[in-house]
Enzyme design. Structure first.
Site, PDB file in Angstrom:
ATOM      1  N   ARG A  24       6.672   3.308  16.525  1.00 39.72           N
ATOM      2  CA  ARG A  24       7.200   2.006  16.952  1.00 39.72           C
ATOM      3  C   ARG A  24       8.293   1.501  16.006  1.00 39.72           C
ATOM      4  O   ARG A  24       8.363   0.324  15.673  1.00 39.72           O
ATOM      5  CB  ARG A  24       6.064   0.981  17.072  1.00 39.72           C
ATOM      6  CG  ARG A  24       5.228   1.185  18.318  1.00 39.72           C
ATOM      7  CD  ARG A  24       4.152   0.121  18.437  1.00 39.72           C
ATOM      8  NE  ARG A  24       3.221   0.169  17.314  1.00 39.72           N
ATOM      9  CZ  ARG A  24       2.439  -0.823  16.920  1.00 39.72           C
ATOM     10  NH1 ARG A  24       2.475  -1.963  17.559  1.00 39.72           N
ATOM     11  NH2 ARG A  24       1.619  -0.679  15.905  1.00 39.72           N
ATOM     12  N   ASP A 623     -10.043 -12.063  35.614  1.00 35.36           N
ATOM     13  CA  ASP A 623      -8.576 -12.050  35.648  1.00 35.36           C
ATOM     14  C   ASP A 623      -8.036 -10.868  36.436  1.00 35.36           C
ATOM     15  O   ASP A 623      -8.472  -9.742  36.228  1.00 35.36           O
ATOM     16  CB  ASP A 623      -8.019 -11.933  34.213  1.00 35.36           C
ATOM     17  CG  ASP A 623      -8.340 -13.158  33.369  1.00 35.36           C
ATOM     18  OD1 ASP A 623      -8.435 -14.261  33.922  1.00 35.36           O
ATOM     19  OD2 ASP A 623      -8.475 -12.994  32.129  1.00 35.36           O
ATOM     20  N   GLU A 629       1.101  -5.820  40.923  1.00 35.91           N
ATOM     21  CA  GLU A 629       1.840  -4.722  40.300  1.00 35.91           C
ATOM     22  C   GLU A 629       1.567  -3.370  40.953  1.00 35.91           C
ATOM     23  O   GLU A 629       2.464  -2.534  41.080  1.00 35.91           O
ATOM     24  CB  GLU A 629       1.437  -4.679  38.827  1.00 35.91           C
ATOM     25  CG  GLU A 629       2.052  -3.594  38.017  1.00 35.91           C
ATOM     26  CD  GLU A 629       1.520  -3.656  36.593  1.00 35.91           C
ATOM     27  OE1 GLU A 629       1.400  -4.779  36.053  1.00 35.91           O
ATOM     28  OE2 GLU A 629       1.205  -2.594  36.042  1.00 35.91           O
ATOM     29  N   HIS A 718       4.946 -19.064  27.494  1.00 35.74           N
ATOM     30  CA  HIS A 718       5.837 -18.049  26.938  1.00 35.74           C
ATOM     31  C   HIS A 718       6.839 -18.630  25.967  1.00 35.74           C
ATOM     32  O   HIS A 718       7.583 -17.896  25.327  1.00 35.74           O
ATOM     33  CB  HIS A 718       6.589 -17.311  28.049  1.00 35.74           C
ATOM     34  CG  HIS A 718       5.903 -16.050  28.446  1.00 35.74           C
ATOM     35  ND1 HIS A 718       4.973 -16.021  29.444  1.00 35.74           N
ATOM     36  CD2 HIS A 718       5.978 -14.792  27.960  1.00 35.74           C
ATOM     37  CE1 HIS A 718       4.509 -14.791  29.557  1.00 35.74           C
ATOM     38  NE2 HIS A 718       5.100 -14.028  28.673  1.00 35.74           N
TER      39      HIS A 718
END
Ligand code: MET
Ligand SMILES: [Zn+2]
Length: 787
Positions: A24, A623, A629, A718
């Site tokens: 990463r 959830d 998706e 967000h």
């Protein structure tokens, strides 16, 4: 115009490669730069190191043709917008990099562009804004620079850019664009820009360019297909260009196949993993072209069935100009390499392939194909679509579900008459009628009107993350770690009590991730150490590997919920992740239809709910943010998908007492497109994102008819911004204009884990204030509804 002089396409390639770096590195470099801890130069150097490593790696693995320009500091659609010069004025900054990150992440004063999921993946792209007045100022600098950079290292590469049709179809109209404007209206101008790009690449000596057109695998209108024809006839008619390779992926080209075949493009990429068109038909349609055959899946972590792939490649080879062995899509959707996964069961590893192993498969298949004899007389049946003869539609394609619902394409089964059960029956016992349940719950829970709650997670503090890391590293013992978790639960509960929330949560401090946590506690899953996949920007997830039968050996969340309940007299809501989301965000075994796997997960969730209920938890939220998706890209498969997805959810949630209130939560997923399915989940209360999209969902007629509790978010989590009580009040007013007050719940758009306690405390205080004000108004006798 004579055909463009093209070098034959090399025998093996991939459509793209992970770009976050095996460790990463890009994430770290980006976050350091954003925090002001490094310079733009240092960020660029980090990017260059990742690209160099990628090209060297692909070369070492023996790949004949590596792509370039698959690297991105944030997102490839954003890169394309910038390459075309389609930059909204409000985002222009002091430097190109500032502008780029302003579009991606916003600035203190300007919100970013919208972000949404890339087709049916969990990767998010930045949505460009195109208006009638957008001025395209193309700058092919990035692909040209990467081409040169690779060449300087000794590698001839193929630049990859998002194609013009997909780019425009994924864009949204710029603010202020007239009602009837569509970005595709600007095709002519965008094609001018692509012509400039192609000329620049030809001048650099690029032999091929890859134009990604995944939008062609969804249902397209006649006008859109005309746009495809127009685009590739025009680009193809130029002489000063590289060979054109149009890559489709994530499904079948369908009606776009003959359209593309009729244009002068030299190479077409087809997804032979997801696609169901028989290779014979594909080959006949693409007879004069190079076909880049995606036989190695870029969407799952399983090894390729080599014999079957080779058979199909051979059939294709008989029919087309040239066959290139490739991945089905970019490898950006899978982790870098299995090499560091020393903790996995070797028997499982033997079945798996991450990006590097998939590159090796491509190379090996190309070598096998080169020496394989021609197919004698076509050998019918050997190479066809994934279905086994006689296999029912519902379980077709079991070789490769690849996380897609598309294998379930076909007529929508009527609600009552289920097809014969394959592994587990898709049945649920219906709960009592909503009115009966609602009355029982109202009496049992005694909640005020406009009840205020949250979505589950509270801030994951630095101390908590550090404790989890220390526990994982063996530096902190289990007892001390659990003490830390309990302290976090207590902090969250006390805060919610003090602020006056009505339904409390424990805050999910024990969860590193809403899917991984459950995967770690269920049988049938393995979790990786370094299996990172980019989700958006610098964000990565480690999708668990769902490789066996799913089971729940012991309760998972019950003690944490119980602990929270012991701290307060108010109702505590248990929070679980739903079966569809768990399979959507895992790499799922491919020997069973996804539906069957989802039902197994549903049974585990159902057992967990039963234990929560037995422990005195009267509200359970399950959830399903990934419900949309997984939806197949073509309408033909959508009904059947939604049918089993809803069935899985109801299987998980239908076993409870009338008094137990079931909540569900969906967010940032265009919930407005699947409202009927959300309704069919039959949850007592549904929370959805609404603040971030400025209440878009409230305009939907279905929302007005929604018969049960609904909590459109009134706080966009967000953003670090704290909305004031008036702002929340305005959003709530809008909710109350759209829905009867007795159905309204008050909650943020999503969980609070990425926010700080200071932000959360201030924001939730304002949410409670706004809800209380409105409650008083409702209590006035003049106000209409009886609550
Ligand atoms: C992406 S949806 C997240 C739901 C989860 N319960 C949370 O609050 O974080
Ligand atoms: Zn959410």
């Amino acid at each position: 115009m004579p055909a463009v002089p093209t070098t034959p396409f090399p025998a093996s390639t991939i459509l793209g490669y992970p770009r976050i770096g095996p460790d990463r590195e890009l994430k770290r470099a980006l976050e350091r730069y954003w925090d002001g801890g490094s310079t733009a130069e240092e960020l660029r150097a980090a990017g260059a190191r990742i690209r160099e490593r990628t090209w060297r790696r692909l070369d070492a693995l023996g790949l004949a043709a590596a792509p370039c320009n698959t690297f991105s500091y944030y997102d490839q659609v954003l890169d394309t917008a910038v390459m075309l010069g389609a930059v909204p004025g409000r985002h222009r900054g002091a430097s190109a990099l500032d502008t780029y990150f302003a579009m991606a992440r916003g600035t203190r004063d300007v919100p970013p562009l919208r972000m949404t999921k890339w087709f049916d993946t969990n990767y998010h792209y930045i949505v460009p804004e195109i208006g009638p007045d957008t001025v395209f100022t193309p700058d092919p600098g990035k692909p040209v620079a990467e081409l040169r950079e690779a060449r300087a290292l000794g590698f001839e590469t193929r630049p990859v850019v998002v194609g013009p049709v997909t780019f425009l179809l994924l864009s949204q109209p710029a603010p202020g664009a007239p009602e009837r404007f569509a970005p595709l209206d600007r095709l002519g101008d965008v094609l001018d820009a692509y012509e400039r790009l192609l000329a620049a690449l030809a001048a650099e000596g690029a032999a091929w360019v890859q134009l990604d057109e995944p939008a062609l695998v969804a249902d397209r209108t006649g006008a859109e297909l005309d746009a495809v024809r127009q685009a590739y006839e025009r680009l193809g008619s130029r002489a000063d260009r590289p060979g054109l390779f149009v890559a489709s992926y994530f499904g079948d080209l369908g009606e776009a196949l003959p359209v593309l075949a009729g244009t002068p493009v030299e190479a077409v990429g087809v997804d032979l993993v997801r696609g169901r068109t028989p290779v014979e038909a594909l080959g006949d349609a693409l007879a004069g072209k190079t076909v880049v055959a995606g036989v190695v899946s870029g969407r799952d972590v399983w090894r390729t069935d080599r014999d079957r792939a080779l058979d199909r490649l051979r059939v294709l080879r008989e029919r087309v100009e040239r066959v290139v062995v490739s991945t089905s899509c970019s490898l950006q959707h899978v982790p870098h390499s299995l090499e560091p996964e020393t903790g996995l069961d070797p028997a499982l590893v033997a079945r798996m392939a991450f990006a590097d192993e998939k590159v090796t498969e491509v190379v090996e298949l190309a070598a096998l194909l080169a020496t394989a004899p021609p197919v004698a007389g076509g050998e019918p049946g050997e190479s066809g679509a994934p279905e086994e003869p006689g296999e029912p539609e519902e379980s077709g394609g079991t070789r490769r579900t690849g996380g897609s619902g598309e294998v379930l394409a076909g007529p929508v089964p009527p609600a009552e008459a289920h097809p014969a059960p394959a592994v587990t029956p898709p049945v649920w016992e219906s709960r009592s009628p909503y009115a009966v349940r609602a009355a029982a719950q109202a009496e049992h829970l005694g909640l005020p009107p406009l009840p205020v709650t949250t979505i589950g997670s509270f801030p994951q503090t630095g101390e908590l993350r550090a404790a989890r890391a220390a526990f994982a590293a063996g530096e902190l013992d289990e007892g001390a770690y659990e003490e830390r978790v309990r302290a976090e639960i207590e902090r969250a509960v006390r805060l919610q009590e003090r602020l006056g929330l009505d339904v409390l949560v424990h805050g999910e401090p024990e969860r590193n991730d809403m899917v991984q946590y459950f995967a770690e506690h269920l049988d049938g899953f393995a979790v990786t150490r370094h299996g990172w996949v980019q989700s958006y920007g610098s964000r990565c997830t480690r999708p668990p590997i769902l490789h066996g039968d799913v089971g729940r050996p012991a309760p998972i969340t019950v003690r944490w919920a119980e602990y929270a309940r012991s701290l307060t007299g108010r109702p505590v809501k248990g929070i679980l992740t739903g079966p569809v989301t768990i399979v959507a965000w895992s790499f799922v075994r491919d020997d069973l239809p996804l539906r069957e796997v989802a039902f197994q997960v549903a049974d585990a969730v159902r057992a967990e709910i039963a234990d929560l209920e037995a422990a005195g938890i009267s509200i359970v939220q399950v959830d399903e943010p990934a419900l949309r998706e997984l939806m197949p890209l073509r309408r033909a498969g959508q009904g059947a998908y939604l049918h089993w997805a809803v069935a899985a959810y109801r299987r998980a949630t239908s076993g409870v007492d009338d008094r137990t209130q079931i909540h569900t939560h969906l967010c940032y997923s265009d919930a407005d497109q699947i409202l009927a399915a959300i309704d069919a989940l039959d949850a007592d209360v549904t929370s959805v994102e609404s603040a971030r999209s400025r209440g878009r969902i409230l305009g939907e007629p279905m929302v007005r008819d929604f018969a049960r509790g609904l909590g459109p978010g009134v706080y966009d989590i967000h953003s670090p911004r704290v909305p004031g009580p008036e702002e929340v009040g305005d959003l709530l007013d809008a909710v109350l204009r759209a829905l009867p007050a007795e159905r309204v719940w008050v909650n943020p758009d999503c969980g609070l884990k990425t926010r700080t306690y200071a932000q959360v405390e201030a924001a939730l205080a304002n949410v409670v204030t706004a809800a209380r004000r409105l409650r008083e108004t409702l209590a006035q006798p003049s106000s209409s509804s009886s609550v």
